[in-house]
Design an enzyme around this catalytic site. Structure first.
Site, PDB file in Angstrom:
ATOM      1  N   ASP A  48       0.828  -1.212   0.000  1.00 39.44           N
ATOM      2  CA  ASP A  48       0.000   0.000   0.000  1.00 39.44           C
ATOM      3  C   ASP A  48       0.862   1.262   0.000  1.00 39.44           C
ATOM      4  O   ASP A  48       0.499   2.274  -0.597  1.00 39.44           O
ATOM      5  CB  ASP A  48      -0.935   0.002   1.206  1.00 39.44           C
ATOM      6  CG  ASP A  48      -2.101  -0.968   1.035  1.00 39.44           C
ATOM      7  OD1 ASP A  48      -2.324  -1.422  -0.100  1.00 39.44           O
ATOM      8  OD2 ASP A  48      -2.780  -1.265   2.031  1.00 39.44           O
ATOM      9  N   GLY A  49       2.016   1.217   0.678  1.00 32.96           N
ATOM     10  CA  GLY A  49       2.916   2.368   0.691  1.00 32.96           C
ATOM     11  C   GLY A  49       3.429   2.700  -0.700  1.00 32.96           C
ATOM     12  O   GLY A  49       3.537   3.873  -1.070  1.00 32.96           O
ATOM     13  N   ASN A 125      -4.955   8.470   1.949  1.00 32.56           N
ATOM     14  CA  ASN A 125      -5.254   7.846   3.238  1.00 32.56           C
ATOM     15  C   ASN A 125      -5.697   8.854   4.293  1.00 32.56           C
ATOM     16  O   ASN A 125      -6.814   8.801   4.771  1.00 32.56           O
ATOM     17  CB  ASN A 125      -4.037   7.078   3.765  1.00 32.56           C
ATOM     18  CG  ASN A 125      -4.026   5.631   3.311  1.00 32.56           C
ATOM     19  OD1 ASN A 125      -4.892   5.203   2.569  1.00 32.56           O
ATOM     20  ND2 ASN A 125      -3.041   4.881   3.761  1.00 32.56           N
ATOM     21  N   ARG A 151      -7.690  20.072  22.484  1.00 29.61           N
ATOM     22  CA  ARG A 151      -6.375  20.041  23.112  1.00 29.61           C
ATOM     23  C   ARG A 151      -5.957  18.590  23.233  1.00 29.61           C
ATOM     24  O   ARG A 151      -6.709  17.758  23.749  1.00 29.61           O
ATOM     25  CB  ARG A 151      -6.413  20.682  24.510  1.00 29.61           C
ATOM     26  CG  ARG A 151      -6.617  22.181  24.503  1.00 29.61           C
ATOM     27  CD  ARG A 151      -6.818  22.707  25.915  1.00 29.61           C
ATOM     28  NE  ARG A 151      -6.942  24.167  25.935  1.00 29.61           N
ATOM     29  CZ  ARG A 151      -8.082  24.811  25.695  1.00 29.61           C
ATOM     30  NH1 ARG A 151      -9.178  24.136  25.419  1.00 29.61           N
ATOM     31  NH2 ARG A 151      -8.122  26.139  25.733  1.00 29.61           N
ATOM     32  N   THR A 164      -8.934   2.412   7.391  1.00 24.17           N
ATOM     33  CA  THR A 164      -8.379   1.169   7.941  1.00 24.17           C
ATOM     34  C   THR A 164      -6.931   1.347   8.384  1.00 24.17           C
ATOM     35  O   THR A 164      -6.339   0.406   8.911  1.00 24.17           O
ATOM     36  CB  THR A 164      -8.431   0.051   6.885  1.00 24.17           C
ATOM     37  OG1 THR A 164      -7.752   0.503   5.700  1.00 24.17           O
ATOM     38  CG2 THR A 164      -9.858  -0.311   6.530  1.00 24.17           C
ATOM     39  N   TYR A 166      -4.175   4.571   9.947  1.00 25.39           N
ATOM     40  CA  TYR A 166      -3.929   5.246  11.229  1.00 25.39           C
ATOM     41  C   TYR A 166      -5.235   5.511  11.967  1.00 25.39           C
ATOM     42  O   TYR A 166      -5.337   5.362  13.186  1.00 25.39           O
ATOM     43  CB  TYR A 166      -3.169   6.550  10.949  1.00 25.39           C
ATOM     44  CG  TYR A 166      -2.539   7.207  12.163  1.00 25.39           C
ATOM     45  CD1 TYR A 166      -2.486   6.583  13.404  1.00 25.39           C
ATOM     46  CD2 TYR A 166      -1.975   8.477  12.056  1.00 25.39           C
ATOM     47  CE1 TYR A 166      -1.894   7.190  14.497  1.00 25.39           C
ATOM     48  CE2 TYR A 166      -1.376   9.100  13.147  1.00 25.39           C
ATOM     49  CZ  TYR A 166      -1.347   8.443  14.377  1.00 25.39           C
ATOM     50  OH  TYR A 166      -0.768   9.049  15.449  1.00 25.39           O
ATOM     51  N   ASN A 167      -6.254   5.893  11.224  1.00 21.02           N
ATOM     52  CA  ASN A 167      -7.559   6.176  11.816  1.00 21.02           C
ATOM     53  C   ASN A 167      -8.058   5.012  12.666  1.00 21.02           C
ATOM     54  O   ASN A 167      -8.572   5.205  13.768  1.00 21.02           O
ATOM     55  CB  ASN A 167      -8.562   6.486  10.700  1.00 21.02           C
ATOM     56  CG  ASN A 167     -10.005   6.491  11.186  1.00 21.02           C
ATOM     57  OD1 ASN A 167     -10.465   7.427  11.813  1.00 21.02           O
ATOM     58  ND2 ASN A 167     -10.734   5.419  10.881  1.00 21.02           N
ATOM     59  N   ALA A 188      -5.180  11.249  21.688  1.00 19.74           N
ATOM     60  CA  ALA A 188      -4.960  11.550  23.108  1.00 19.74           C
ATOM     61  C   ALA A 188      -5.450  12.947  23.489  1.00 19.74           C
ATOM     62  O   ALA A 188      -4.671  13.807  23.902  1.00 19.74           O
ATOM     63  CB  ALA A 188      -3.470  11.394  23.447  1.00 19.74           C
TER      64      ALA A 188
END
Length: 268
Positions: A48-49, A125, A151, A164, A166-167, A188
């Site tokens: 994919d990369g 992506n 924040r 599918t 990083y998300n 975070a």
């Protein structure tokens, strides 16, 4: 009938380079024309990369170029052909009129405090936004109205096909790529009695725009897929579904939910 023009990109390792040369030789034997500048079809050999790199290389001709992925490692979300299917794929490209499927892209527009200047990017992506130092503090506007002050470590805005990646690791939903939408997921976030964010991923339809406005004077690390950029003097970062789409050449079914299952669930 005009000859089909093709180009091939490789991950660069030995197996991918060997397959690239093999495919190039076969396709030339079928009298297709090799054209790296204006290809009708781009075959990406790797993962994919590798396809992400190919997409960015040919992003200025997305309406004229269709992509095909051959994976030389793990099954990819964009790469559906295996090395032992190369001969079958070559014959299909040379002899079969192909169907195309279109996936939505993310448009990112960065505007600067010095006025007039802006930068526009397309992501297949996702785009991530982080502060170079300390927490990211951003006012978030949706469809022209203030929604919250975020924040935390950062924000990830993804396409359905990128949902599918990083998300997903941030707890975002997996969206089918037929949906004209973008998704915003938090990294975070800080939530206490003083600071509050929605705390959930947001899915915006194609006619909605999200705008990030820096609360303090900070430098930002912004990624567009695999590309990492440092931006200073940022006034705002705008996200929406792009008018452009990526096109994939399909010679057989490649069901999205089957790919999700094979990648994350299947153990047989």
């Amino acid at each position: 009938m005009e000859k089909i023009k093709f180009a091939i990109t490789s991950k660069g390792n030995q197996i991918s380079n060997t397959l690239m040369q093999k495919m190039k030789t076969y396709l030339l034997d079928f009298h297709l024309e090799y054209d790296e500048n204006q290809p009708d079809i781009v075959v990406s050999v790797g993962g994919d990369g590798t396809l992400l790199y190919a997409f960015h290389r040919y992003r200025n001709r997305l309406d004229k170029t269709a992509f095909i992925g051959v994976h030389t490692g793990h099954l990819g979300f964009y790469a559906d052909w295996t090395p032992d299917e190369i001969e079958k794929l070559v014959i299909a490209i040379a002899k079969t009129p192909y169907q195309t499927v279109e996936y939505p892209l993310l448009e990112v527009i960065i505007r600067y405090t010095n006025g007039g200047r802006e930068a526009r990017y397309l992501a297949l992506n996702e785009c991530t936004v982080k502060s170079v130092e300390g927490s990211l503090v951003m006012d978030v506007e949706i469809k022209g109205q203030r929604f919250e002050t975020f924040r935390g470590d950062g924000l990830c805005v993804s396409t359905p096909s990128g949902s599918t990646a990083y998300n997903k690791s941030l707890g975002g939903a997996i969206l089918h790529p037929s949906l004209q939408a973008i998704q915003i997921a938090e990294m975070a976030s800080i939530n206490n009695r003083v600071f509050r964010t929605i705390g959930s991923p947001l899915v915006l339809p194609g006619h909605h725009t999200a705008l990030l406005k820096p609360v303090n004077d900070a430098d930002f690390q912004i990624t567009i897929d695999h590309l990492t950029l440092l931006h200073k003097d940022v006034k705002s970062i705008q996200f929406r579904v792009a008018s452009e789409k990526i096109r994939f050449a399909r010679f057989r079914a490649f069901p999205f939910w089957q790919r999700v299952r094979d990648s994350f669930v299947c153990d047989d």
